[in-house]
Enzyme design. Sequence first.
Site, mmCIF file in Angstrom:
data_model
loop_
_atom_site.group_PDB
_atom_site.id
_atom_site.type_symbol
_atom_site.label_atom_id
_atom_site.label_comp_id
_atom_site.label_asym_id
_atom_site.label_seq_id
_atom_site.Cartn_x
_atom_site.Cartn_y
_atom_site.Cartn_z
ATOM 1 N N ASN A 1 7.762 -9.609 -1.932
ATOM 2 C CA ASN A 1 7.452 -11.033 -2.156
ATOM 3 C C ASN A 1 5.957 -11.261 -2.381
ATOM 4 O O ASN A 1 5.511 -12.394 -2.447
ATOM 5 C CB ASN A 1 7.961 -11.899 -0.992
ATOM 6 N N GLY B 1 1.274 -7.344 -0.588
ATOM 7 C CA GLY B 1 1.329 -6.420 -1.722
ATOM 8 C C GLY B 1 0.931 -7.158 -2.996
ATOM 9 O O GLY B 1 0.865 -8.391 -3.019
ATOM 10 N N LEU C 1 10.283 -0.826 3.805
ATOM 11 C CA LEU C 1 8.880 -0.909 4.215
ATOM 12 C C LEU C 1 8.369 -2.340 4.296
ATOM 13 O O LEU C 1 7.269 -2.583 4.802
ATOM 14 C CB LEU C 1 7.979 -0.132 3.226
ATOM 15 N N TYR D 1 3.685 -7.707 16.834
ATOM 16 C CA TYR D 1 3.960 -6.669 15.830
ATOM 17 C C TYR D 1 4.608 -5.449 16.496
ATOM 18 O O TYR D 1 5.631 -4.957 16.022
ATOM 19 C CB TYR D 1 2.670 -6.268 15.122
ATOM 20 N N PHE E 1 0.826 -1.215 0.000
ATOM 21 C CA PHE E 1 0.000 0.000 0.000
ATOM 22 C C PHE E 1 0.865 1.272 0.000
ATOM 23 O O PHE E 1 0.921 2.001 -0.998
ATOM 24 C CB PHE E 1 -0.953 -0.069 1.206
ATOM 25 N N ILE E 2 1.580 1.534 1.086
ATOM 26 C CA ILE E 2 2.381 2.773 1.140
ATOM 27 C C ILE E 2 3.509 2.700 0.111
ATOM 28 O O ILE E 2 3.802 3.670 -0.588
ATOM 29 C CB ILE E 2 2.983 3.007 2.551
ATOM 30 N N ALA F 1 10.242 1.907 8.026
ATOM 31 C CA ALA F 1 8.807 2.117 8.284
ATOM 32 C C ALA F 1 8.452 1.536 9.644
ATOM 33 O O ALA F 1 8.168 0.345 9.783
ATOM 34 C CB ALA F 1 7.992 1.445 7.184
#
Length: 318
Positions: free
Chosen positions: A33, A37, A77, A152, A12-13, A119
């Site tokens: 990978n 995404g 990112l 996370y 996304f970003i 990020a």
Amino acid sequence: MKRVLVTGGAGFIGSHLCEALLKKGHEVVCFDNFFRGKQENVEHLIGRKDFTLIKGDIRNGAEVEKVVQDCDIVHHLAAINGTKYFYEEPILITDVNVAGTLNVLKACADTDVRRITFASSPEVYGLPEKIPTPEDAFSIFDNPTKTLRHSYSTSKYLGDVLCLAFHEKYGLPVTVLRYFNIYGPKLIGTEYGQVVSIFIKKALEGKPIEIFGDGKQTRSFTYVSDAVDATIRAQEKEKAIGQALNVGIQKETTIKELANRVLKITKSNSKIVHKPALVGDAKRRCPDTKKAKKILGWGAKTNLDEGLKKTIEWFKAE
Ligand SMILES: NC(=O)c1ccc[n+]([C@@H]2O[C@H](COP(=O)([O-])OP(=O)(O)OC[C@H]3O[C@@H](n4cnc5c(N)ncnc54)[C@H](O)[C@@H]3O)[C@@H](O)[C@H]2O)c1
């Protein structure tokens, strides 16, 4: 013109960042990978002389070394993101977000890379006590015997530790960017996506919008072009080297208010339903943005309604 690597560039970003870098005249290498995404996020860039798409995994040190080799700037990112994964995939998260980040930093330390951004996330503050939260606030996490959700948060925390340690020990020119709830076109709308896109998708489908808990929890929703602007400024400003910076809008919105705004803009009849609160979910998140303003000369420009309208238009077209 610089040769710029964007790990997670098909996400996304990352895909918005690739586009913005190309517009600025840089050559871009996109490394992903395709875990979350998608090639279609950068499909329109494929075939350009100044754009290279490489399918690869940051957990593979040799692959990372090869791709970092001839790059001037690295925006790192690539990561496992998406709240549902925090609970379901703590091992994968640690492997990709910590071991993968270590690979990227080691590879950068062996080359002439001039600038690196990482990020990071407000999740490094865990359950913050101070609102708005400055970059040097305490990090407070739930105990892993209670929930594995902070897999996370702690992976990003360790990412920050690694970045700042590589800067201190080896002089690596790295900047940590803590992105606050970034949203916009291309955000994935499945249950593994983020709250904004999940709400929009449900509203457009006329399905119930599920809120975990009472909906009074707050977030600072930041439009993607503002986050990309901050990222490019970070690669350009000398003063950003060795710093951690909050990248977000200094304005809190409750989840309930977000749901109502989405319903209003989409003119949807979806009902709001409440589910049990998620264990380990922060009650409030809001960045103190003084440091980013001072160092990057940056502030978020897009207000929530404006950003939501653009995002909703994109989802409708999809
Ligand atoms: N979106 C937000 O609000 C937000 C907030 C804070 C931090 N971040 C961080 O910003 C970065 C980008 O987030 P995003 O929202 O665009 O998420 P995203 O999932 O769309 O992007 C991450 C990308 O990394 C790729 N990836 C995953 N594992 C990989 C691996 N092993 N090797 C190579 N590529 C891999 C994914 O396929 C994906 O394209 C992530 O590091 C995320 O943690 C995002």
